[in-house]
Design an enzyme around this catalytic site. Structure first.
Site, PDB file in Angstrom:
ATOM      1  N   VAL A  12       0.467  -0.909  -0.304  1.00  0.00           N
ATOM      2  CA  VAL A  12       0.160  -0.240  -0.072  1.00  0.00           C
ATOM      3  C   VAL A  12       0.799   1.241   0.240  1.00  0.00           C
ATOM      4  O   VAL A  12       0.834   2.047  -0.717  1.00  0.00           O
ATOM      5  CB  VAL A  12      -1.092   0.207   0.722  1.00  0.00           C
ATOM      6  CG1 VAL A  12      -1.487   1.144   1.207  1.00  0.00           C
ATOM      7  CG2 VAL A  12      -1.648  -1.803   1.040  1.00  0.00           C
ATOM      8  N   ASP A  51      13.303   1.944  13.646  1.00  0.00           N
ATOM      9  CA  ASP A  51      11.211   0.745  13.785  1.00  0.00           C
ATOM     10  C   ASP A  51      10.410   2.458  14.279  1.00  0.00           C
ATOM     11  O   ASP A  51      10.348   2.941  14.757  1.00  0.00           O
ATOM     12  CB  ASP A  51      11.912   0.721  15.156  1.00  0.00           C
ATOM     13  CG  ASP A  51      10.595  -0.675  15.537  1.00  0.00           C
ATOM     14  OD1 ASP A  51       9.210   0.139  15.717  1.00  0.00           O
ATOM     15  OD2 ASP A  51      10.635  -1.622  14.605  1.00  0.00           O
ATOM     16  N   ALA A  73       3.157  -1.775  10.244  1.00  0.00           N
ATOM     17  CA  ALA A  73       2.140  -2.256  11.027  1.00  0.00           C
ATOM     18  C   ALA A  73       2.579  -3.356  10.472  1.00  0.00           C
ATOM     19  O   ALA A  73       2.847  -4.030   9.458  1.00  0.00           O
ATOM     20  CB  ALA A  73       0.673  -1.865  10.894  1.00  0.00           C
ATOM     21  N   TYR A 143      -5.486  -8.535  15.173  1.00  0.00           N
ATOM     22  CA  TYR A 143      -5.042  -8.166  14.382  1.00  0.00           C
ATOM     23  C   TYR A 143      -6.335  -6.696  14.423  1.00  0.00           C
ATOM     24  O   TYR A 143      -5.125  -5.650  14.425  1.00  0.00           O
ATOM     25  CB  TYR A 143      -5.119  -8.583  12.627  1.00  0.00           C
ATOM     26  CG  TYR A 143      -4.752  -7.624  11.676  1.00  0.00           C
ATOM     27  CD1 TYR A 143      -3.666  -6.915  11.700  1.00  0.00           C
ATOM     28  CD2 TYR A 143      -5.463  -7.520  11.525  1.00  0.00           C
ATOM     29  CE1 TYR A 143      -3.661  -5.889  11.071  1.00  0.00           C
ATOM     30  CE2 TYR A 143      -5.652  -6.485   9.852  1.00  0.00           C
ATOM     31  CZ  TYR A 143      -4.613  -5.854  10.011  1.00  0.00           C
ATOM     32  OH  TYR A 143      -4.895  -4.846   8.803  1.00  0.00           O
ATOM     33  N   LYS A 147      -5.147  -2.956  15.890  1.00  0.00           N
ATOM     34  CA  LYS A 147      -5.465  -2.059  14.895  1.00  0.00           C
ATOM     35  C   LYS A 147      -6.961  -1.502  15.562  1.00  0.00           C
ATOM     36  O   LYS A 147      -7.233   0.011  15.801  1.00  0.00           O
ATOM     37  CB  LYS A 147      -6.164  -2.181  13.999  1.00  0.00           C
ATOM     38  CG  LYS A 147      -4.933  -3.363  12.712  1.00  0.00           C
ATOM     39  CD  LYS A 147      -3.819  -2.557  12.534  1.00  0.00           C
ATOM     40  CE  LYS A 147      -4.384  -1.519  11.273  1.00  0.00           C
ATOM     41  NZ  LYS A 147      -2.778  -0.884  11.150  1.00  0.00           N
ATOM     42  N   PHE A 171     -11.353  -2.464   3.506  1.00  0.00           N
ATOM     43  CA  PHE A 171     -11.024  -3.802   3.528  1.00  0.00           C
ATOM     44  C   PHE A 171      -9.943  -4.857   2.805  1.00  0.00           C
ATOM     45  O   PHE A 171      -9.013  -4.474   2.941  1.00  0.00           O
ATOM     46  CB  PHE A 171     -13.081  -3.714   2.435  1.00  0.00           C
ATOM     47  CG  PHE A 171     -14.030  -4.102   3.384  1.00  0.00           C
ATOM     48  CD1 PHE A 171     -15.241  -4.312   4.311  1.00  0.00           C
ATOM     49  CD2 PHE A 171     -14.420  -2.596   4.028  1.00  0.00           C
ATOM     50  CE1 PHE A 171     -16.084  -3.959   4.925  1.00  0.00           C
ATOM     51  CE2 PHE A 171     -15.240  -2.031   5.260  1.00  0.00           C
ATOM     52  CZ  PHE A 171     -15.810  -3.091   5.387  1.00  0.00           C
ATOM     53  N   ASN A 172     -10.069  -5.654   1.785  1.00  0.00           N
ATOM     54  CA  ASN A 172      -9.616  -6.598   0.833  1.00  0.00           C
ATOM     55  C   ASN A 172      -8.652  -5.591  -0.186  1.00  0.00           C
ATOM     56  O   ASN A 172      -9.323  -4.984  -0.509  1.00  0.00           O
ATOM     57  CB  ASN A 172      -9.562  -7.698   0.779  1.00  0.00           C
ATOM     58  CG  ASN A 172     -10.828  -8.435   1.803  1.00  0.00           C
ATOM     59  OD1 ASN A 172      -9.906  -9.078   2.406  1.00  0.00           O
ATOM     60  ND2 ASN A 172     -11.665  -8.558   2.062  1.00  0.00           N
ATOM     61  N   MET A 205     -10.408 -24.353  -0.309  1.00  0.00           N
ATOM     62  CA  MET A 205     -11.125 -23.012  -0.560  1.00  0.00           C
ATOM     63  C   MET A 205     -11.847 -23.990   0.800  1.00  0.00           C
ATOM     64  O   MET A 205     -12.208 -25.115   0.857  1.00  0.00           O
ATOM     65  CB  MET A 205     -11.415 -23.313  -1.564  1.00  0.00           C
ATOM     66  CG  MET A 205     -12.924 -21.730  -1.613  1.00  0.00           C
ATOM     67  SD  MET A 205     -13.921 -21.873  -3.053  1.00  0.00           S
ATOM     68  CE  MET A 205     -12.708 -21.099  -3.964  1.00  0.00           C
ATOM     69  N   ARG A 213     -16.545 -11.284   0.203  1.00  0.00           N
ATOM     70  CA  ARG A 213     -15.595 -10.218   0.540  1.00  0.00           C
ATOM     71  C   ARG A 213     -16.065  -8.978  -0.043  1.00  0.00           C
ATOM     72  O   ARG A 213     -16.392  -9.254  -1.860  1.00  0.00           O
ATOM     73  CB  ARG A 213     -14.443 -10.766   1.467  1.00  0.00           C
ATOM     74  CG  ARG A 213     -14.443 -11.884   2.116  1.00  0.00           C
ATOM     75  CD  ARG A 213     -15.002 -11.508   3.417  1.00  0.00           C
ATOM     76  NE  ARG A 213     -14.756 -12.906   4.400  1.00  0.00           N
ATOM     77  CZ  ARG A 213     -15.973 -13.539   4.370  1.00  0.00           C
ATOM     78  NH1 ARG A 213     -17.495 -13.626   3.719  1.00  0.00           N
ATOM     79  NH2 ARG A 213     -16.045 -14.233   5.895  1.00  0.00           N
TER      80      ARG A 213
END
Length: 314
Positions: A12, A51, A73, A143, A147, A171-172, A205, A213
């Site tokens: 990202v 860091d 993160a 996680y 957050k 989201f994803n 799967m 999702r």
């Protein structure tokens, strides 16, 4: 605007830095990579090494900064069950350290803006869909818990004065920018394209693949960071969901096969207790910031991810 980006060399961060530079901002970055390690090419003015929990390194990086995009993160849900204390220390503790350093660095100067890379994992698995920002958080893994603690620390500092802040609950995320895709093959799209590229014999799967999702292109997400940073905020702290395209696991596999022209063999495991549908209500970010997805069709998400993986397997 001089903007510090933490986690700039990640999936990202790479996209965010490029969008910031394109918008005329001056990105500087903090990375935990060693000073002698080679770094990918990015349009940054200066690189600081340290860091996210090192306040001295942060103070140096924050000198002259008017904005922060905080992306550093730990992000793997399954791993967080094995290392919950480390996730809390980095994701929540690192955010607090950043805010402490920012308070010291910006004392007496213009109010800085902090954009936090948060996550839909803070919501857990609410029954009401789509998920709005007013949904009461109920994270179901360490996680998400870490957050949410970062979100709350940011909210508290913003409401106390001294910063303006936004949490982007993503989201994803998938796709690719400038040859960098998501390397985390614990996620469905990176794993499916890796299977198509022949790096794995099959995709596992849970159940029949009907779970749905929400997915967003990393470049669309990067635009959201720029818009949030530039917005004239009337309140000190805001939360925005960032999602785009709802798709089932079966749809993803079918699209990978269509885009790649390769088979993606699937091994079906027993169904697991998981929510059938987790999708975002993005009306708030659309109304407030004018953001809308432009590259987040399933075909482009997967096509861009496939282009990186297939190039690497030649």
């Amino acid at each position: 605007m001089r903007v510090l980006v933490t986690g700039a060399y990640g999936f990202v961060g790479n996209a965010v830095v490029r969008r910031l530079a394109e918008a005329g901002h001056d990105p500087v970055v903090l990375t935990h990579r060693p000073a002698d390690a080679p770094l990918p090419e990015l349009p940054v003015t200066k690189v600081f090494h340290g860091d996210i929990r090192d306040e001295a390194a942060l103070r140096a990086a924050l000198d002259g900064v008017q904005g922060v995009c905080h992306l550093a993160a730990l992000t793997r849900v399954r791993e967080s069950f094995e290392r919950p204390e480390e996730y809390q220390a980095v994701n929540a503790g690192g955010t607090v350290t950043l805010l402490d350093a920012l308070a010291a660095a910006s004392a007496g100067s213009e109010t800085p803006t902090v954009i936090l890379g948060s996550t839909a994992a803070v919501y857990g698995a609410p029954e009401q869909q789509p998920i709005g920002e007013d949904t009461v958080p109920a994270p179901s893994n360490p996680y998400g818990t870490s957050k949410l603690a970062a979100d709350e620390a940011l909210r508290a500092r913003a409401e106390a004065g001294g910063i303006k802040a936004v949490s982007l609950r993503c989201f994803n995320i998938s796709g690719a920018v400038s040859g960098m895709g998501d390397s985390d093959e614990s996620r469905i799209i990176p794993k499916a394209v890796a299977v198509a590229a022949g790096r794995y014999p099959h995709l596992e799967m849970n159940g029949d693949g009907d779970a749905v999702r929400d997915f967003v292109h990393v470049d669309d997400l990067a635009r959201a960071y720029v818009l949030a940073l530039e917005a004239d905020a009337s309140v000190p702290y805001r939360v925005y969901n960032v999602g785009a395209t709802a798709a089932s696991m079966r749809e993803i596999v079918a699209t990978v096969e269509r885009v790649s022209g390769r088979d993606v063999p699937v091994v079906h495991r027993p169904p697991q207790p998981e929510p059938p549908r987790l999708v975002a209500d993005i009306s708030r970010i659309t109304t407030d910031l004018g953001w809308k997805p432009e590259r987040s069709s399933l075909e482009q998400l997967i096509g861009d991810a496939w282009s990186v993986v297939s190039a690497g397997s030649r």
